[in-house]
Scaffold this motif. Structure first.
Motif, PDB file in Angstrom:
ATOM      1  N   ASP A 192      -2.559  30.661   3.622  1.00  0.00           N
ATOM      2  CA  ASP A 192      -3.645  31.432   4.646  1.00  0.00           C
ATOM      3  C   ASP A 192      -2.897  33.045   4.535  1.00  0.00           C
ATOM      4  N   GLY A 209      -3.814  35.346   6.286  1.00  0.00           N
ATOM      5  CA  GLY A 209      -4.150  36.217   7.568  1.00  0.00           C
ATOM      6  C   GLY A 209      -3.025  37.285   7.723  1.00  0.00           C
ATOM      7  N   ALA A 210      -1.898  37.228   7.104  1.00  0.00           N
ATOM      8  CA  ALA A 210      -0.852  38.276   7.384  1.00  0.00           C
ATOM      9  C   ALA A 210      -1.053  39.528   6.597  1.00  0.00           C
ATOM     10  N   THR A 264       4.527  41.851   9.579  1.00  0.00           N
ATOM     11  CA  THR A 264       4.446  40.386   9.661  1.00  0.00           C
ATOM     12  C   THR A 264       6.244  39.818   9.568  1.00  0.00           C
ATOM     13  N   ALA A 282      10.603  35.401   4.747  1.00  0.00           N
ATOM     14  CA  ALA A 282      10.152  35.598   6.257  1.00  0.00           C
ATOM     15  C   ALA A 282       8.536  35.665   6.084  1.00  0.00           C
ATOM     16  N   LEU A 283       8.004  36.174   5.367  1.00  0.00           N
ATOM     17  CA  LEU A 283       6.651  36.080   4.975  1.00  0.00           C
ATOM     18  C   LEU A 283       6.337  34.882   4.126  1.00  0.00           C
ATOM     19  N   ASP A 284       5.704  33.898   4.445  1.00  0.00           N
ATOM     20  CA  ASP A 284       5.381  32.854   3.586  1.00  0.00           C
ATOM     21  C   ASP A 284       3.857  32.390   3.914  1.00  0.00           C
ATOM     22  N   ASP A 327       0.719  45.519   6.086  1.00  0.00           N
ATOM     23  CA  ASP A 327       0.571  44.466   6.772  1.00  0.00           C
ATOM     24  C   ASP A 327       1.768  43.409   6.541  1.00  0.00           C
ATOM     25  N   HIS A 370       1.403  33.788  17.571  1.00  0.00           N
ATOM     26  CA  HIS A 370       0.825  33.257  16.393  1.00  0.00           C
ATOM     27  C   HIS A 370       1.826  33.890  15.152  1.00  0.00           C
ATOM     28  N   ILE A 371       2.985  34.364  15.412  1.00  0.00           N
ATOM     29  CA  ILE A 371       3.781  34.758  14.161  1.00  0.00           C
ATOM     30  C   ILE A 371       4.756  33.736  13.899  1.00  0.00           C
ATOM     31  N   ILE A 372       4.858  33.204  12.860  1.00  0.00           N
ATOM     32  CA  ILE A 372       5.804  31.858  12.926  1.00  0.00           C
ATOM     33  C   ILE A 372       6.958  32.297  11.943  1.00  0.00           C
ATOM     34  N   VAL A 418       9.365  38.614  12.062  1.00  0.00           N
ATOM     35  CA  VAL A 418      10.052  37.440  11.852  1.00  0.00           C
ATOM     36  C   VAL A 418      11.480  37.778  11.868  1.00  0.00           C
ATOM     37  N   SER A 459       2.322  44.399  14.082  1.00  0.00           N
ATOM     38  CA  SER A 459       2.255  42.995  14.436  1.00  0.00           C
ATOM     39  C   SER A 459       2.906  42.723  15.693  1.00  0.00           C
ATOM     40  N   ILE A 468       2.454  28.872   5.328  1.00  0.00           N
ATOM     41  CA  ILE A 468       2.870  28.738   6.572  1.00  0.00           C
ATOM     42  C   ILE A 468       1.527  27.828   7.382  1.00  0.00           C
ATOM     43  N   LEU A 479       0.679  26.467  11.348  1.00  0.00           N
ATOM     44  CA  LEU A 479      -0.017  27.306  12.235  1.00  0.00           C
ATOM     45  C   LEU A 479      -1.353  26.555  12.733  1.00  0.00           C
ATOM     46  N   PRO A 538       9.167  30.842   9.419  1.00  0.00           N
ATOM     47  CA  PRO A 538       8.954  29.789   8.444  1.00  0.00           C
ATOM     48  C   PRO A 538      10.420  28.838   8.502  1.00  0.00           C
TER      49      PRO A 538
HETATM   50  P1  AMP Z   1       0.038  39.993  11.510  1.00  0.00           P
HETATM   51  O1  AMP Z   1      -1.269  40.026  12.527  1.00  0.00           O
HETATM   52  O2  AMP Z   1      -0.599  40.567  10.167  1.00  0.00           O
HETATM   53  O3  AMP Z   1       1.155  39.648  11.885  1.00  0.00           O
HETATM   54  O4  AMP Z   1      -0.566  38.280  10.846  1.00  0.00           O
HETATM   55  C1  AMP Z   1      -0.352  37.173  11.583  1.00  0.00           C
HETATM   56  C2  AMP Z   1      -1.184  35.961  11.037  1.00  0.00           C
HETATM   57  O5  AMP Z   1      -0.401  35.780   9.965  1.00  0.00           O
HETATM   58  C3  AMP Z   1      -1.156  35.016  11.894  1.00  0.00           C
HETATM   59  O6  AMP Z   1      -1.976  34.917  12.520  1.00  0.00           O
HETATM   60  C4  AMP Z   1      -1.314  33.770  10.638  1.00  0.00           C
HETATM   61  O7  AMP Z   1      -2.495  33.463  10.015  1.00  0.00           O
HETATM   62  C5  AMP Z   1      -0.229  34.296   9.615  1.00  0.00           C
HETATM   63  N1  AMP Z   1       1.165  34.247   9.683  1.00  0.00           N
HETATM   64  C6  AMP Z   1       1.891  33.811  10.732  1.00  0.00           C
HETATM   65  N2  AMP Z   1       3.142  33.717  10.547  1.00  0.00           N
HETATM   66  C7  AMP Z   1       3.305  34.211   9.098  1.00  0.00           C
HETATM   67  C8  AMP Z   1       4.573  34.103   8.316  1.00  0.00           C
HETATM   68  N3  AMP Z   1       5.676  33.865   8.787  1.00  0.00           N
HETATM   69  N4  AMP Z   1       4.018  34.466   6.969  1.00  0.00           N
HETATM   70  C9  AMP Z   1       2.869  34.607   6.475  1.00  0.00           C
HETATM   71  N5  AMP Z   1       1.736  34.415   7.380  1.00  0.00           N
HETATM   72  C10 AMP Z   1       1.893  34.225   8.704  1.00  0.00           C
END
Ligand code: AMP
Ligand code: MG
Length: 339
Positions: A165, A167-168, A284, A110-112, A280, A252-254, A288, A236, A115, A119, A256
């Motif tokens: 990335d 970012g999560a 995220t 679910a976290l990947d 964190d 923005h939360i995808i 998902v 998140s 991604i 994005l 995968p």
């Molecule tokens: P957060 O604000 O901690 O929930 O992180 C969201 C950020 O994580 C997004 O802006 C992307 O850069 C990245 N992201 C989005 N979806 C995923 C996902 N499924 N797994 C990992 N990183 C993600």
């Protein structure tokens, strides 16, 4: 518009959090000092009861980590890795990637962190929003698979065409570094709000716990707050970053599994625990996964608590928050139990 909303939200959150805690300030170590930094694409507010130089040190941690970890900064380690597919990175970056990969595994993908190509296609990395076509997404999804990321010492190798990335997890990790620095400088009371990621050290100077408000994902204001005297409260939510096209909202939360903004029935997830990096990663991932799988993961893994806001208006809290979560607008939270 979107950024403006975020800035206002962060400022409002801080006002709520800090209101009433700026009373009598003693000189020296316990003096209240604040700073605002724009980094990692968000507004960061630091409040430290201690000397000025410690605050500067925290600001430096933020800027140097952003320089290393940003996927969009051509000078960063992650950028170089994504360009070449393999790179020698600092021990710190290698460790963070390894940790993030563990969370990818624990959350069954679910976290990947791979991604990133998806994005980019949605335009979230450059504020150039668009809705990618099905074929385009299917092609990009073939590049998404965290098991294709290998870390060997300080070398990171990506399978062909893959890009990552952080970012999560980056903001949570940054908060952890700040908290460690503050603690080793002898600071007893501090709160940082890194764009909705709140981390606190100790209690408020008056000895009471910090109250961290949880934003209402639908309208301005808060649904409730948690009390804490140390650790992370990280949220998140799809409301934090999104665009609209033809009346549809894309955030923005995808997910995968399909390359689209996750529609799991949750509007926001707040994770509470000791480690910012863990909270964190999990906030995220649980967003998902949706409520049911999130509850299963909580029962299986433990070590954290969560507040889930569902799109039907329900607020669910894990059992450990029974006494420390307080609803604000009259609503009552349902408790997720161990079985
Ligand atoms: P957060 O604000 O901690 O929930 O992180 C969201 C950020 O994580 C997004 O802006 C992307 O850069 C990245 N992201 C989005 N979806 C995923 C996902 N499924 N797994 C990992 N990183 C993600
Ligand atoms: Mg996160």
């Amino acid at each position: 518009m979107k950024h403006r909303a975020k800035v206002l939200l962060a400022a409002a959150l801080c006002l709520f959090l800090l209101g009433g805690c700026s009373g009598k300030q003693a000189a020296g170590l316990d003096e209240k000092r604040t700073s605002t930094v724009f980094a990692m694409d968000t507004v960061m507010e630091l409040t430290v009861y201690g000397p000025e130089d410690v605050l500067r040190e925290c600001e430096n941690i933020i800027t140097s980590l952003e320089k290393k970890l940003s996927a969009t900064d051509p000078g960063s380690e992650i950028y170089a890795l994504n360009e070449k597919g393999t790179a020698q990175v600092s021990d710190e970056t290698a460790l963070l990637i390894s940790d993030a990969l563990c969370w990818c595994e624990k959350t069954s993908g679910a976290l990947d962190i791979s991604i990133y190509p998806v994005l980019k296609a949605w335009g979230f990395t450059a504020d150039a929003y668009r809705v990618p076509g099905e074929e385009e997404l299917a092609g990009l999804l073939s590049l998404v698979d965290y098991t294709g990321v290998a870390v060997e010492g300080s070398s990171v190798i990506l399978r062909d065409g893959m890009q990552i990335d952080l970012g999560a997890v980056a903001k949570g990790y940054t908060g952890d570094r700040i908290m460690e620095t503050l603690a080793s400088a002898g600071i007893r009371s501090a709160l940082v709000n890194l764009g909705g990621n709140v981390q606190v050290l100790g209690k408020k100077p008056d000895g009471s716990p910090w109250r961290v408000a949880i934003a209402d994902p639908v309208k301005s204001g808060y649904i409730g707050y948690v009390e804490t005297d140390g650790g992370a409260v990280i949220t998140s939510g799809g409301y934090q970053r999104f665009f609209e096209e033809d009346g549809v909202t894309y955030h923005h939360i995808i997910d995968p599994s399909n390359g689209c903004p996750a529609r799991s029935g949750l509007l926001s997830v707040t994770v509470i625990g000791n480690s910012g990096e863990m909270c964190d990663a999990l906030s995220t991932a649980l967003f998902v996964m949706g409520a049911e799988k999130a509850a299963d993961l909580w029962r299986r893994e433990g070590g954290f608590e969560a507040v889930l806001v569902a799109d039907d208006g329900r607020v669910l809290v894990t059992e450990g928050l029974k006494d420390s979560y307080h609803a604000l607008s009259g609503g009552k939270a349902a408790v997720i139990g161990r079985d």
